[in-house]
Design a protein around this motif. Structure first.
Motif, mmCIF file in Angstrom:
data_model
loop_
_atom_site.group_PDB
_atom_site.id
_atom_site.type_symbol
_atom_site.label_atom_id
_atom_site.label_comp_id
_atom_site.label_asym_id
_atom_site.label_seq_id
_atom_site.Cartn_x
_atom_site.Cartn_y
_atom_site.Cartn_z
ATOM 1 N N ARG A 18 55.411 66.852 26.295
ATOM 2 C CA ARG A 18 55.723 67.172 25.155
ATOM 3 C C ARG A 18 56.060 65.669 24.326
ATOM 4 N N ALA A 19 56.774 64.734 24.688
ATOM 5 C CA ALA A 19 57.033 63.381 24.182
ATOM 6 C C ALA A 19 55.787 62.823 23.892
ATOM 7 N N VAL A 20 54.929 62.753 24.603
ATOM 8 C CA VAL A 20 53.649 61.936 24.744
ATOM 9 C C VAL A 20 53.055 62.566 23.470
ATOM 10 N N SER A 26 52.612 62.084 15.897
ATOM 11 C CA SER A 26 53.575 61.348 14.710
ATOM 12 C C SER A 26 52.835 59.822 14.403
ATOM 13 N N SER A 27 52.251 59.501 15.375
ATOM 14 C CA SER A 27 51.567 58.192 15.135
ATOM 15 C C SER A 27 50.189 58.271 14.393
ATOM 16 N N GLY A 28 49.703 59.309 14.648
ATOM 17 C CA GLY A 28 48.181 59.630 14.203
ATOM 18 C C GLY A 28 47.200 59.050 15.070
ATOM 19 N N ASN A 29 47.588 58.269 15.993
ATOM 20 C CA ASN A 29 46.681 57.184 16.723
ATOM 21 C C ASN A 29 46.778 57.765 18.247
ATOM 22 N N VAL A 30 45.819 58.846 18.893
ATOM 23 C CA VAL A 30 45.771 59.252 20.069
ATOM 24 C C VAL A 30 45.428 58.661 21.037
ATOM 25 N N ILE A 31 44.417 57.571 20.830
ATOM 26 C CA ILE A 31 43.995 56.492 21.600
ATOM 27 C C ILE A 31 45.022 55.818 21.938
ATOM 28 N N ALA A 32 45.576 54.996 20.916
ATOM 29 C CA ALA A 32 46.719 53.878 21.264
ATOM 30 C C ALA A 32 47.595 54.436 22.043
ATOM 31 N N ALA A 34 47.610 56.960 24.115
ATOM 32 C CA ALA A 34 46.877 57.172 25.674
ATOM 33 C C ALA A 34 46.966 56.001 26.420
ATOM 34 N N LYS A 35 46.662 54.821 25.808
ATOM 35 C CA LYS A 35 46.483 53.462 26.377
ATOM 36 C C LYS A 35 48.017 52.823 26.610
ATOM 37 N N ARG A 36 48.660 53.266 25.657
ATOM 38 C CA ARG A 36 50.086 52.663 26.223
ATOM 39 C C ARG A 36 50.853 53.523 27.291
ATOM 40 N N HIS A 37 50.491 54.714 27.441
ATOM 41 C CA HIS A 37 51.044 55.628 28.796
ATOM 42 C C HIS A 37 50.136 55.570 29.786
ATOM 43 N N GLY A 38 48.957 54.757 29.738
ATOM 44 C CA GLY A 38 48.040 54.647 30.915
ATOM 45 C C GLY A 38 47.320 55.889 31.212
ATOM 46 N N ILE A 39 46.977 56.666 30.215
ATOM 47 C CA ILE A 39 46.121 58.015 30.419
ATOM 48 C C ILE A 39 45.095 57.956 29.404
ATOM 49 N N GLN A 40 44.135 58.961 29.685
ATOM 50 C CA GLN A 40 42.964 59.375 28.822
ATOM 51 C C GLN A 40 43.468 59.896 27.658
ATOM 52 N N ALA A 41 42.717 59.509 26.339
ATOM 53 C CA ALA A 41 43.034 60.528 25.337
ATOM 54 C C ALA A 41 42.761 61.932 25.457
ATOM 55 N N GLN A 42 41.830 62.247 26.273
ATOM 56 C CA GLN A 42 41.421 63.686 26.482
ATOM 57 C C GLN A 42 42.747 64.354 26.953
#
Length: 126
Positions: A18-20, A26-32, A34-42
């Protein structure tokens, strides 16, 4: 496969997911995010879908109440009672407008619990 290239699957708690998802929204950037957390955007999109499914049945639905329109001064008809017939025989009416624009209208004796279940079911279809 040697130990250096093996990546162990991480288990995410519901709160972490839920936090991710919240961070991505809130950031509007799913890809960034996802990269920050080491997961895929999907993965974030899947988590968001599943979290929405869990919340839908218990979520509150917005409700607004409006008074029935009452004629200001109806013209009396000759040889009839001076009260408007529309107001004499009117049944109780419930109208629910869902967030997607769908409407549920019921007149007469209504089972409120059944109406709420119907509204929740239709809200979940969106």
């Amino acid at each position: 496969m040697d130990d250096e290239t093996y990546v162990r699957r991480r288990r995410w708690s519901t709160e972490e997911k839920r936090a991710v998802v919240t961070e991505a929204l809130s950031s509007g950037n799913v890809i960034a995010t996802a990269k920050r957390h080491g997961i895929q955007a999907q993965q974030i999109y899947r988590w968001r879908e599943r979290l929405d499914e869990r919340q839908s049945p218990t979520a509150f639905l917005p409700v607004s109440m409006a008074p029935d329109a009452v004629p200001l001064s109806p013209a009396p008809m000759p040889d009839q009672d001076h009260r408007p017939a529309a107001l004499l025989d009117r049944l109780p009416r419930i109208e629910i407008v869902l967030s997607c624009g769908r409407r549920i209208i019921a007149e007469g004796g209504v089972d409120v619990d059944a109406m709420l279940e119907l509204a929740r079911g239709l809200e979940a279809l969106r």
